[in-house]
Design an enzyme around this catalytic site. Structure first.
Site, PDB file in Angstrom:
ATOM      1  N   SER A 117      29.447  -0.389 -23.092  1.00  0.00           N
ATOM      2  CA  SER A 117      30.665  -0.587 -23.869  1.00  0.00           C
ATOM      3  C   SER A 117      31.049  -2.055 -23.838  1.00  0.00           C
ATOM      4  O   SER A 117      30.769  -2.758 -22.860  1.00  0.00           O
ATOM      5  CB  SER A 117      31.800   0.273 -23.319  1.00  0.00           C
ATOM      6  OG  SER A 117      32.934   0.221 -24.160  1.00  0.00           O
ATOM      7  N   ASP A 118      31.691  -2.499 -24.891  1.00  0.00           N
ATOM      8  CA  ASP A 118      32.179  -3.873 -24.958  1.00  0.00           C
ATOM      9  C   ASP A 118      33.416  -3.883 -25.840  1.00  0.00           C
ATOM     10  O   ASP A 118      33.531  -3.067 -26.765  1.00  0.00           O
ATOM     11  CB  ASP A 118      31.120  -4.815 -25.524  1.00  0.00           C
ATOM     12  CG  ASP A 118      31.524  -6.267 -25.362  1.00  0.00           C
ATOM     13  OD1 ASP A 118      31.461  -6.769 -24.226  1.00  0.00           O
ATOM     14  OD2 ASP A 118      31.920  -6.887 -26.360  1.00  0.00           O
ATOM     15  N   GLN A 119      34.322  -4.813 -25.570  1.00  0.00           N
ATOM     16  CA  GLN A 119      35.557  -4.874 -26.354  1.00  0.00           C
ATOM     17  C   GLN A 119      35.972  -6.315 -26.607  1.00  0.00           C
ATOM     18  O   GLN A 119      35.854  -7.170 -25.727  1.00  0.00           O
ATOM     19  CB  GLN A 119      36.690  -4.162 -25.610  1.00  0.00           C
ATOM     20  CG  GLN A 119      38.001  -4.104 -26.388  1.00  0.00           C
ATOM     21  CD  GLN A 119      39.083  -3.378 -25.620  1.00  0.00           C
ATOM     22  OE1 GLN A 119      39.539  -3.857 -24.587  1.00  0.00           O
ATOM     23  NE2 GLN A 119      39.461  -2.213 -26.103  1.00  0.00           N
TER      24      GLN A 119
END
Length: 195
Positions: A71-73
């Protein structure tokens, strides 16, 4: 179909770890060393999806029998991609710029079945409308919360809630960094039963 016995979170983020524990399934953490540099001209959505996949793939040699979550944001406002501030000065600058405006948070999510190589990936969008923030409020917030490891310099699960006017989105866990509604669908597609 063979269902992997291991579930791995490819992230050292304490926020993602806390969110994943909500699903009440055992998992382990392997921190990814994927290069997080942005490619020239890459937009927020493409960036977060690419990095989510890259993070999962980076730990797959260590967990070849696992389902691996990446995941990345990033936050985006005024057309600029904004990451983690790292310290007080950058966080204050970010909050001054977003005062009274809407931030768009893009969270890339990937689930890699390391046994088959199959990857599911999505990008979840969540918008946050900020209240008008004066210098005193910004300084007090940053001194108390120190959200220097959060994209956009605010934590909704903490005191940052006082900075917001409203949320626009379908999964509040997206805002914290791991879209659980989407993740549950992905895990079920790989044969996991939740709950």
């Amino acid at each position: 179909m063979s269902v992997p016995q291991r579930l791995v979170l490819a992230s050292g983020s304490r926020y993602r770890h806390e969110l994943l524990t909500r699903l009440k399934i055992p998992f382990e953490v392997l921190v990814s060393d994927a290069d997080e540099a942005r490619h020239p001209g890459e937009g927020a959505s493409a960036l977060t999806e690419r990095l989510a996949i890259a993070k999962a793939q980076a730990v797959s040699p260590l967990a070849p029998d696992a389902l691996i979550i990446g995941s990345d944001q990033v936050a985006e406002y005024d057309g600029e991609i904004v990451g983690k501030p790292g310290g007080f000065e950058e966080a204050a600058r970010q909050l001054r710029r977003i005062s009274g405006k809407t931030a768009r948070l893009y969270t890339g999510l990937a689930l890699l079945n390391a046994q088959t190589g199959h990857v599911q990936s999505e990008v979840a969008l969540f918008e946050v409308v900020f209240r008008t923030l004066d210098e005193r409020r910004i300084t007090r917030y940053l001194e108390k919360e120190q959200p220097y490891d959060c994209a956009g310099s605010a934590k909704s699960e903490g005191l940052g809630i006082a900075l917001f006017e409203r949320f626009i989105g379908d999964d509040p866990t997206t805002l914290i960094g791991l879209p659980l509604i989407r993740l549950v669908r992905m895990l079920e597609a790989e044969g996991c039963e939740i709950p």
